[in-house]
Each structure stands twice: as C-alpha cells, then as structure tokens.
Design a protein around this motif. Structure first.
Motif, short mmCIF file in Angstrom:
data_model
loop_
_atom_site.label_atom_id
_atom_site.label_comp_id
_atom_site.label_asym_id
_atom_site.label_seq_id
_atom_site.Cartn_x
_atom_site.Cartn_y
_atom_site.Cartn_z
N HIS A 203 51.25 39.20 43.58
CA HIS A 203 51.61 39.94 42.13
C HIS A 203 50.51 41.15 42.15
CE1 HIS A 203 53.32 36.04 41.75
NE2 HIS A 203 54.29 36.65 40.60
N ARG A 204 50.13 41.67 43.29
CA ARG A 204 48.84 42.47 43.05
C ARG A 204 47.95 42.63 42.05
NH1 ARG A 204 51.86 43.06 47.21
NH2 ARG A 204 52.46 44.80 48.49
N LEU A 205 47.87 41.35 41.71
CA LEU A 205 46.79 40.89 40.46
C LEU A 205 47.47 41.11 39.12
CD1 LEU A 205 44.95 40.81 42.84
CD2 LEU A 205 43.03 41.27 41.28
N PHE A 206 48.66 42.08 39.04
CA PHE A 206 49.09 42.07 37.50
C PHE A 206 50.46 42.60 37.56
CE2 PHE A 206 47.45 46.29 39.30
CZ PHE A 206 48.16 47.41 38.66
N ASP A 231 43.10 39.09 32.90
CA ASP A 231 43.09 40.47 33.21
C ASP A 231 42.62 40.96 34.65
OD1 ASP A 231 40.50 41.07 32.96
OD2 ASP A 231 40.29 41.00 30.85
N VAL A 232 42.80 42.06 34.82
CA VAL A 232 42.53 42.51 36.20
C VAL A 232 40.96 42.39 36.63
CG1 VAL A 232 42.49 44.53 37.74
CG2 VAL A 232 44.63 43.99 36.55
N LEU A 233 40.27 42.75 35.56
CA LEU A 233 38.80 42.66 35.64
C LEU A 233 38.21 41.21 36.24
CD1 LEU A 233 36.38 44.71 35.81
CD2 LEU A 233 36.04 44.22 33.18
N GLY A 251 44.11 46.93 46.41
CA GLY A 251 43.53 48.33 46.25
C GLY A 251 44.33 48.84 44.85
N GLU A 252 45.51 48.68 44.50
CA GLU A 252 45.82 49.09 43.09
C GLU A 252 45.07 48.52 41.85
OE1 GLU A 252 50.00 50.23 41.07
OE2 GLU A 252 50.09 48.14 42.42
N ALA A 253 44.56 47.08 42.01
CA ALA A 253 43.76 46.72 40.85
C ALA A 253 42.25 47.69 40.73
CB ALA A 253 43.65 45.26 41.44
N ILE A 254 41.86 47.90 42.03
CA ILE A 254 40.34 48.40 42.34
C ILE A 254 40.52 49.84 41.67
CG2 ILE A 254 38.72 49.28 43.71
CD1 ILE A 254 39.20 47.03 45.44
N ALA A 255 41.80 50.59 41.83
CA ALA A 255 42.25 51.81 41.50
C ALA A 255 42.07 51.79 39.89
CB ALA A 255 43.23 52.50 42.13
#
Length: 334
Positions: A203-206, A231-233, A251-255
C-alpha cells in the motif's frame, strides 16, 4: 538540536542518545529524571486524581491509548518503573481474556479486541512485565494476522467480519510484536512481522492497492499522540525501529515526510485526534518536538534508507512524486 534539548526529559534523553552520542550513563541519568518531572509527572498527577494508573482503572482503552503513546511509541520511563509496573498489572488483570487477548468490555463483548491487544502487548513488554500471560497475548496477536498480511480488529467474530487488513490495527499489532521480540529476545514473530510489513509496502504505506488513491488524508498529517490511529510517520518509525531492509516502495512515504518539513527544519503538530486529554503535550499547528525529533521524523528516518529514491528514479521523477502527493491530498492536508 538546542531547541530539542530545551524540551521535556522524555525528549532530551533520546536526543542525547540518538544525536549527541552521549555516554550511556548520561543517557540513563536523563531517562531517570522522566518519572519525577514533565510529561510523566503530569500523567501521574492526572492518574492519581482519576485513580487509574496503578489503581482502579476506570476507562481502560482511553488510558491505554495515552499510556501507549506516551511511554512506548516515544519511549519514556525505564523498564521496571514501580508505578508503571502497577499499571501494567492492573491492565493485565482487568483485560486478559480466555482467548489469550485483551477484552475490557465483557460481558458485552465475548471476544478480545485486536488493536487493544497489540497496544497492551507493547506496553507490557516495554516495561518488562514478566508474566506467562504476556506470551499468550503475543501468540494471540500473531494468530489474528489475516491472509493479506494485515490485521483488523473488525475481522474478529462479533466485530464486523472484515476481510481486508486495517492500517490502524496492523501498526498496533506490529509495534506490539516488535516489543515482544525485544523483551523475550526471540525471533518467533519475525516472519509474522515481515508479512505485516509487506501489507504496508503493498500500500506504499498510505495508498489503496486497488486505486492508488490516498486511503485517508489524516494518514499524511502527523499527530502526537496518534492514539490508535495510523499515519505515515508512525509507519516509517516502525520500519526503522525493526531494522527493516531498504525497499523502493518506502520512497513516496519518505518524500512525504521531507515535504512536511518547514524552512526552519522543524515539523508541526498538524493533527489532533478526539479523545480525553489529561494534559496538553504540544499546541496544534505549532512546531512539535515529538514530530521533529530525528528518531521519528528527521535524519534518522530519511537517512536510514538514504538512496532509496536515487536508485529508483531521477530527481525529476522525485519532484514529480512530491507534486503528485500535493495533487492527491498533501496540500489540502496542511
């Protein structure tokens, strides 16, 4: 760093450990101050007024919500603290159910609740509650994992019959199992955790694995304490804490985390979930030490997987990814 060091001892000891590389005795000395000052002291006073932590526990889930994210998600008082151990005993005695999980709602509910079971497992293990029921609780949480690798409190009979994992329940289960692994020094739940991480990664985390849309805008706004919410964090923090291998799907969550950083290098308290508040940790909309502390939201999160995005695409693609986040919910979540 100086701004972080001006905060509560519950923050300072982590800054000393994670940023300044202070000697262990210095870190432990600061950690011992937590129980008698600041946030922890405020919690103890509130508990005394309400006869909760270490006494008659009147509203277990709400109090557990607060204890969990004041003492585990952002570790505070050291293991074995007497008042914390009394609270652990009360929670375990009141909630442990015959199915091996936690049920504070009998006789109205006849089965344990998975979110609360995961949260209490994390609390008990952080403080070092050496009780055979802790092992049964860990087994119960692990067994509740669903076919897609996630957990969902509504999958239990009598709670709704869900067939897809929940971000909220999954992170509570993963945090609990990680604390259990550390407490018992056992790898028994590692494969279970790996399947849970894969659920989040798919789920790319979110994002929805079906549509690619952001599941819920609140997942992109950082709060403290998050209570039972994902949440993403919080998701990234678990990946870092468990030493998960690098994965391009982070990557997208870190961005997103990087995009949330303000020009002064700090992160805001962007969201506050409804619920009983015993005392205010930080003010909504203002810089948040809990969200800025690099152990959670700065160099330690981004740096832990440094190079993920550079291996996965060009700087232009990275910028496009952040722009896409804005178009799909990041900007309106500010």
């Amino acid at each position: 760093m100086e701004w972080l060091l001006e905060g509560d001892p519950a923050i300072r000891w982590q800054v000393l450990r994670d940023l300044k590389g202070a000697a262990e005795r210095t870190v432990r000395r600061e950690q011992r101050r937590i129980a008698g000052t600041g946030f922890w002291r405020a919690a103890a006073v509130a508990a005394g007024r309400r006869r909760t932590l270490g006494g008659r526990h009147l509203q277990p889930q709400m109090d557990l919500d607060h204890v969990h994210h004041g003492a585990v998600a952002q570790p505070g008082a050291a293991a074995g603290h007497p008042q914390a151990m009394r609270a652990c005993q009360v929670l375990l005695d009141m909630g442990f159910w015959h199915d091996g999980g936690i049920n504070f709602w009998s006789p109205r509910r006849q089965r344990s609740e998975t979110c609360v079971s995961g949260m209490l497992l994390a609390v008990l293990c952080w403080f070092g509650m050496d009780d055979p029921r802790v092992d049964r609780l860990a087994e119960h949480v692990a067994v509740q994992q669903m076919a897609d690798g996630g957990w969902n409190c509504r999958a239990m009979p009598g709670y709704g019959g869900a067939t897809h994992g929940s971000f909220h329940t999954t992170i509570s289960a993963l945090e609990g199992l990680l604390e259990y692994e550390r407490f018992r020094k056992s790898g028994a739940t590692r494969e279970t955790q790996a399947r849970g991480r894969e659920f989040l990664l798919v789920h790319r985390l979110f994002r929805s694995h079906r549509t690619g849309n952001i599941v819920k805008s609140e997942m992109t706004r950082f709060s403290f304490p998050p209570r039972w919410h994902y949440d993403v964090l919080r998701g990234l923090d678990y990946f870092r804490e468990c030493g998960a291998p690098r994965d391009q799907r982070l990557g997208e969550a870190i961005a997103l985390v990087e995009a949330r950083r303000k020009d002064d290098g700090r992160w805001l308290l962007q969201n506050r979930y409804p619920g009983r508040i015993f005392f205010e940790l930080e003010k909504l909309g203002e810089p948040s030490r809990w969200n800025t502390l690099p152990r959670v939201a700065g160099a330690r999160v981004v740096g832990r997987w440094d190079g993920i995005r550079s291996r996965g695409g060009s700087p232009q693609a990275e910028s496009a990814g952040v722009a896409m986040l804005g178009a799909s919910g990041l900007r309106q979540a500010e």
